[in-house]
Design an enzyme around this catalytic site. Sequence first.
Site: not given
Length: 417
Positions: A136, A396
């Site tokens: 839903g 990173h």
Amino acid sequence: MHSSHMYHDATTNFKKHGIKFDNVSFDLKKMMKGKDKAVRGLTGGIEFLLKKNNVDYIKGFGTLESPNQVNVALNDGSGTHTVNAKNIIIATGSEPSPLPTAPVDNDSGKIVDSTGALSLKEVPEKMVLVGGGVIGLEMGSVWSRLGAKVTVVEFLDRICPGMDLELTKMFQKTLKSQGFEFRLEQKVTATEVTDNGVKVTVEPSAGGEAEVLDADVVLVSTGRRPFTDNLGLDKVGIPTNKFGQIEVDESFRTVVPSVYAIGDCCPGPMLAHKAEEEGIAAVEYIAGMKGHVNYDAIPGVIYTHPEIASVGKTEEELKDAGVNYKKGTFPFSANSRARANEDADGMVKMLADADTDQILGIHIMGPNAGEMIAEGVLGIEYGASSEDIGRTCHAHPTLSEAFKEAAMAVYDKPIHF
Ligand SMILES: Cc1cc2nc3c(=O)[nH]c(=O)nc-3n(C[C@H](O)[C@H](O)[C@H](O)COP(=O)(O)OP(=O)(O)OC[C@H]3O[C@@H](n4cnc5c(N)ncnc54)[C@H](O)[C@@H]3O)c2cc1C
């Protein structure tokens, strides 16, 4: 989902990056064509693989005639085809659970299930979701991004039951900020289809004063049930449990030794990758090998934006089981990549055994959570500790650094928060 997300991004987020548009619009027909093309390509690809691997594909409805025989009523109406086999695997999946107070008619496009919600001809102005579960909320997100005002009517006091409560509370807040309205602890007691839409009667779950909501489309997303009717199970002596599921042993064998069952028609999470793992394991057993499915390492993902992804135990499950656990969290608002992307809603939450530090559960809300959870699944599969993850180098700047830092927060503390 991706198409509606791109449109939503273009209308709401691009300007944060200095990208300006005039008159952004979308062509729903073209979006649907794209979706249909993807589905055709993917399912066609499977048909090709069947052929390539010498699998006969008989198109029709199969029923068990005996422990070694399936009769197939052919789709083209040309009669019945009989297949004799040493072994049979039942993999008939599931179907939407009907809700008597909101009978689905996908053709009308007014009260629909997930199949109907994937093919609406226009964007509803007002959409009511009956049930605040995964399907839903995913479907509601699609139509909400395209402009629908979405109201969720949920019987329970929370959305996404079974998922980690802390995360789903955060998720609900985010959906609210995206325009969703939530009516928790309410139920739909009646629906009336009119020329203009649907009148939806709701009342408190515990009973009380009724209220009528107007909707253009109602999506019934109250769950799915196993598809096990009319398969001839009675004939061969295979029972179903109280949920209509076929029970199997650890080798996916039913009570009839030649017949196996896997996927949604069996107990366990109703997920494609769970069905896939079970299918492979069942075939390995049939081939005289060993198969294995680790049910503690089955990820679950909600493909909204941000995504929700989890694997292993929730905090509530650990509490209920009396497990002594440690918890570490890390917010994406402290993750460099998420901040640079201006997409920093959510967090990574990790739960580990307080004595051994073994990871027991991981719950993520954030951009790309569905990809990031793979690292957690692998960790759980290999019995990793939070320190194992925290001491593993992560590139990173990436979102996955939030994963490492949540792990660090379990056994010590994160660097950036
Ligand atoms: C809207 C929606 C979104 C979903 N999103 C995800 C998701 O993002 N990720 C995820 O992991 N899962 C998702 N799921 C769940 C996933 O689709 C199911 O868990 C998965 O398909 C189950 O696989 P299965 O092989 O058990 O059954 P199915 O894939 O349902 O396959 C069963 C097949 O058997 C056929 N069949 C049934 N009875 C007979 C018969 N008697 N004879 C011949 N054929 C028969 C059916 O027509 C069907 O093709 C979603 C489900 C829905 C409805």
